[in-house]
Design a protein around this motif. Structure first.
Motif, PDB file in Angstrom:
ATOM      1  N   PHE A  43      22.477   8.690  27.582  1.00 56.38           N
ATOM      2  CA  PHE A  43      23.691   8.209  26.992  1.00 56.38           C
ATOM      3  C   PHE A  43      24.639   9.481  26.984  1.00 56.38           C
ATOM      4  O   PHE A  43      24.483  10.827  26.369  1.00 56.38           O
ATOM      5  N   GLU A  44      25.271   9.242  28.110  1.00 56.00           N
ATOM      6  CA  GLU A  44      26.798   9.851  28.564  1.00 56.00           C
ATOM      7  C   GLU A  44      27.972   9.505  27.768  1.00 56.00           C
ATOM      8  O   GLU A  44      28.549   8.101  27.640  1.00 56.00           O
ATOM      9  N   PRO A  45      28.450  11.015  27.493  1.00 57.04           N
ATOM     10  CA  PRO A  45      30.168  10.650  27.233  1.00 57.04           C
ATOM     11  C   PRO A  45      31.053   9.832  28.636  1.00 57.04           C
ATOM     12  O   PRO A  45      30.342  10.783  29.354  1.00 57.04           O
ATOM     13  N   VAL A  46      31.770   9.699  28.131  1.00 60.30           N
ATOM     14  CA  VAL A  46      32.780   8.712  29.092  1.00 60.30           C
ATOM     15  C   VAL A  46      33.822  10.897  29.641  1.00 60.30           C
ATOM     16  O   VAL A  46      33.266  11.193  28.791  1.00 60.30           O
ATOM     17  N   SER A  47      34.415  10.769  30.483  1.00 60.67           N
ATOM     18  CA  SER A  47      35.611  11.862  30.574  1.00 60.67           C
ATOM     19  C   SER A  47      36.144  12.315  29.463  1.00 60.67           C
ATOM     20  O   SER A  47      36.550  11.250  28.314  1.00 60.67           O
ATOM     21  N   ALA A  48      36.353  13.654  29.091  1.00 62.30           N
ATOM     22  CA  ALA A  48      37.296  13.936  28.407  1.00 62.30           C
ATOM     23  C   ALA A  48      38.556  13.103  28.015  1.00 62.30           C
ATOM     24  O   ALA A  48      38.974  13.209  27.033  1.00 62.30           O
ATOM     25  N   GLY A  49      39.343  12.884  29.374  1.00 62.74           N
ATOM     26  CA  GLY A  49      40.960  12.581  28.917  1.00 62.74           C
ATOM     27  C   GLY A  49      40.176  10.810  28.536  1.00 62.74           C
ATOM     28  O   GLY A  49      40.970  10.665  27.890  1.00 62.74           O
ATOM     29  N   ARG A  50      39.095  10.478  28.673  1.00 62.92           N
ATOM     30  CA  ARG A  50      38.776   9.121  28.558  1.00 62.92           C
ATOM     31  C   ARG A  50      38.898   8.945  26.998  1.00 62.92           C
ATOM     32  O   ARG A  50      38.938   8.296  25.488  1.00 62.92           O
ATOM     33  N   THR A  51      37.894   9.970  26.124  1.00 61.96           N
ATOM     34  CA  THR A  51      36.833  10.264  25.067  1.00 61.96           C
ATOM     35  C   THR A  51      38.826  10.291  24.206  1.00 61.96           C
ATOM     36  O   THR A  51      38.814   9.672  23.192  1.00 61.96           O
ATOM     37  N   GLN A  52      39.999  11.243  24.600  1.00 61.43           N
ATOM     38  CA  GLN A  52      41.207  11.403  24.155  1.00 61.43           C
ATOM     39  C   GLN A  52      41.823  10.288  23.798  1.00 61.43           C
ATOM     40  O   GLN A  52      42.681   9.803  22.996  1.00 61.43           O
ATOM     41  N   LEU A  53      41.820   9.459  25.136  1.00 56.02           N
ATOM     42  CA  LEU A  53      42.411   8.085  25.228  1.00 56.02           C
ATOM     43  C   LEU A  53      41.564   7.129  23.920  1.00 56.02           C
ATOM     44  O   LEU A  53      43.031   6.516  23.654  1.00 56.02           O
ATOM     45  N   ALA A  54      41.027   6.992  23.969  1.00 56.85           N
ATOM     46  CA  ALA A  54      40.276   6.228  22.930  1.00 56.85           C
ATOM     47  C   ALA A  54      40.751   6.218  21.469  1.00 56.85           C
ATOM     48  O   ALA A  54      40.745   5.733  20.724  1.00 56.85           O
ATOM     49  N   LEU A  55      40.449   8.074  21.414  1.00 54.07           N
ATOM     50  CA  LEU A  55      40.811   8.308  19.940  1.00 54.07           C
ATOM     51  C   LEU A  55      42.144   8.155  20.029  1.00 54.07           C
ATOM     52  O   LEU A  55      42.772   8.355  18.774  1.00 54.07           O
ATOM     53  N   THR A  56      42.562   8.493  20.631  1.00 57.25           N
ATOM     54  CA  THR A  56      44.710   8.410  20.455  1.00 57.25           C
ATOM     55  C   THR A  56      45.257   6.658  20.232  1.00 57.25           C
ATOM     56  O   THR A  56      45.944   6.373  19.186  1.00 57.25           O
ATOM     57  N   LYS A  57      44.485   5.824  21.027  1.00 56.88           N
ATOM     58  CA  LYS A  57      44.307   4.141  21.249  1.00 56.88           C
ATOM     59  C   LYS A  57      43.999   3.968  19.704  1.00 56.88           C
ATOM     60  O   LYS A  57      44.687   2.820  18.777  1.00 56.88           O
ATOM     61  N   ASN A  58      43.161   4.397  19.165  1.00 56.74           N
ATOM     62  CA  ASN A  58      42.019   3.990  17.823  1.00 56.74           C
ATOM     63  C   ASN A  58      42.785   4.729  16.862  1.00 56.74           C
ATOM     64  O   ASN A  58      41.827   4.679  15.842  1.00 56.74           O
ATOM     65  N   ARG A  59      43.777   5.820  16.464  1.00 59.17           N
ATOM     66  CA  ARG A  59      44.044   6.692  15.432  1.00 59.17           C
ATOM     67  C   ARG A  59      44.141   6.039  14.399  1.00 59.17           C
ATOM     68  O   ARG A  59      43.641   6.555  13.412  1.00 59.17           O
ATOM     69  N   HIS A  60      44.545   4.304  14.081  1.00 56.18           N
ATOM     70  CA  HIS A  60      44.096   4.211  13.027  1.00 56.18           C
ATOM     71  C   HIS A  60      43.190   3.747  12.287  1.00 56.18           C
ATOM     72  O   HIS A  60      42.446   3.796  11.951  1.00 56.18           O
ATOM     73  N   LEU A  61      42.224   3.689  13.261  1.00 53.69           N
ATOM     74  CA  LEU A  61      40.696   3.189  12.808  1.00 53.69           C
ATOM     75  C   LEU A  61      39.714   4.058  12.940  1.00 53.69           C
ATOM     76  O   LEU A  61      39.008   4.071  11.649  1.00 53.69           O
ATOM     77  N   HIS A  62      40.513   5.399  13.304  1.00 53.14           N
ATOM     78  CA  HIS A  62      39.715   6.598  12.940  1.00 53.14           C
ATOM     79  C   HIS A  62      40.543   6.765  11.562  1.00 53.14           C
ATOM     80  O   HIS A  62      38.945   7.900  10.885  1.00 53.14           O
ATOM     81  N   GLN A  63      41.388   6.532  11.442  1.00 56.52           N
ATOM     82  CA  GLN A  63      41.391   7.487  10.283  1.00 56.52           C
ATOM     83  C   GLN A  63      41.308   6.865   8.808  1.00 56.52           C
ATOM     84  O   GLN A  63      40.251   7.079   7.863  1.00 56.52           O
ATOM     85  N   ALA A  64      41.073   4.930   9.152  1.00 56.31           N
ATOM     86  CA  ALA A  64      40.112   4.379   8.440  1.00 56.31           C
ATOM     87  C   ALA A  64      38.937   5.047   7.912  1.00 56.31           C
ATOM     88  O   ALA A  64      38.179   4.865   7.426  1.00 56.31           O
TER      89      ALA A  64
END
Length: 195
Positions: free
Chosen positions: A31-52
């Protein structure tokens, strides 16, 4: 011989894909995290989902507080963008698997509920030995897709318990909270629409 009637078709089909991808179920799931940049991209791209997710997280945590379960939210690719893991004494996998940015896709960790739901778009439970890797067989998971305004899978809500089987209908609880998160997401994505 196919285990017809023993496991769901979705789990069996996932096993077949995992045999091609991973080879042996005796290997260790990592269970490895992706890179910090890809994690940040996932959070940014899915900000509405994360807020929900954040809008429902306190209610979900209150309900799960009396159980052995944790909740996880992944994006459509399987990257973990939200978690309610509290790190109970008996847990070894959960604290590792619920770190922000961990890749829970079928390609990364084999047959798990969020890994099956993301590509199929259908709710699924993966219980104990139904997981592909032997090292994950202590887990019990129920996951449900969350759809965006276009009807596409935007993310997956997963309820998981380590070592302790579900003492309630985890799929139903996951379904209720996935619907609540989905409703918040649809409202956030509908700002330019007349309802």
């Amino acid at each position: 011989q196919a285990p017809t009637g023993v496991v769901s078709d979705a789990v069996f089909e996932s096993w077949a894909r995992c045999l091609r991808l991973h080879g042996s179920p005796h290997d260790e799931a990592t269970f490895e995290p992706v890179s910090a940049g890809r994690t940040q991209l996932a959070l940014t791209k899915n900000r509405h989902l994360h807020q929900a997710w954040l809008g429902e997280a306190s209610r979900l945590e209150a309900i799960l507080g009396t159980t052995s379960c944790s909740a996880m939210l992944t994006d459509a690719t399987g990257i973990l963008i939200g978690s309610s893991c509290v790190g109970r004494a008996h847990e070894a996998l959960m604290p590792v698997a619920t770190r922000l940015g961990v890749n829970l896709s079928e390609d990364a960790v084999g047959t798990t509920a969020p890994g099956v739901v993301a590509p199929t778009g259908k709710p699924v439970c993966v219980l104990g030995g139904e997981h592909f890797f032997d090292s994950v067989r202590e887990m019990h998971c129920a996951a449900v897709p969350i759809r965006d305004i276009g009807g596409h899978v935007a993310g997956v809500l997963d309820l998981s318990s380590e070592c302790i089987p579900f003492a309630f209908d985890a799929a139903a609880v996951a379904g209720v909270f996935a619907a609540a998160i989905e409703n918040r997401l649809l409202v956030a994505q509908s700002t330019e629409h007349l309802v």
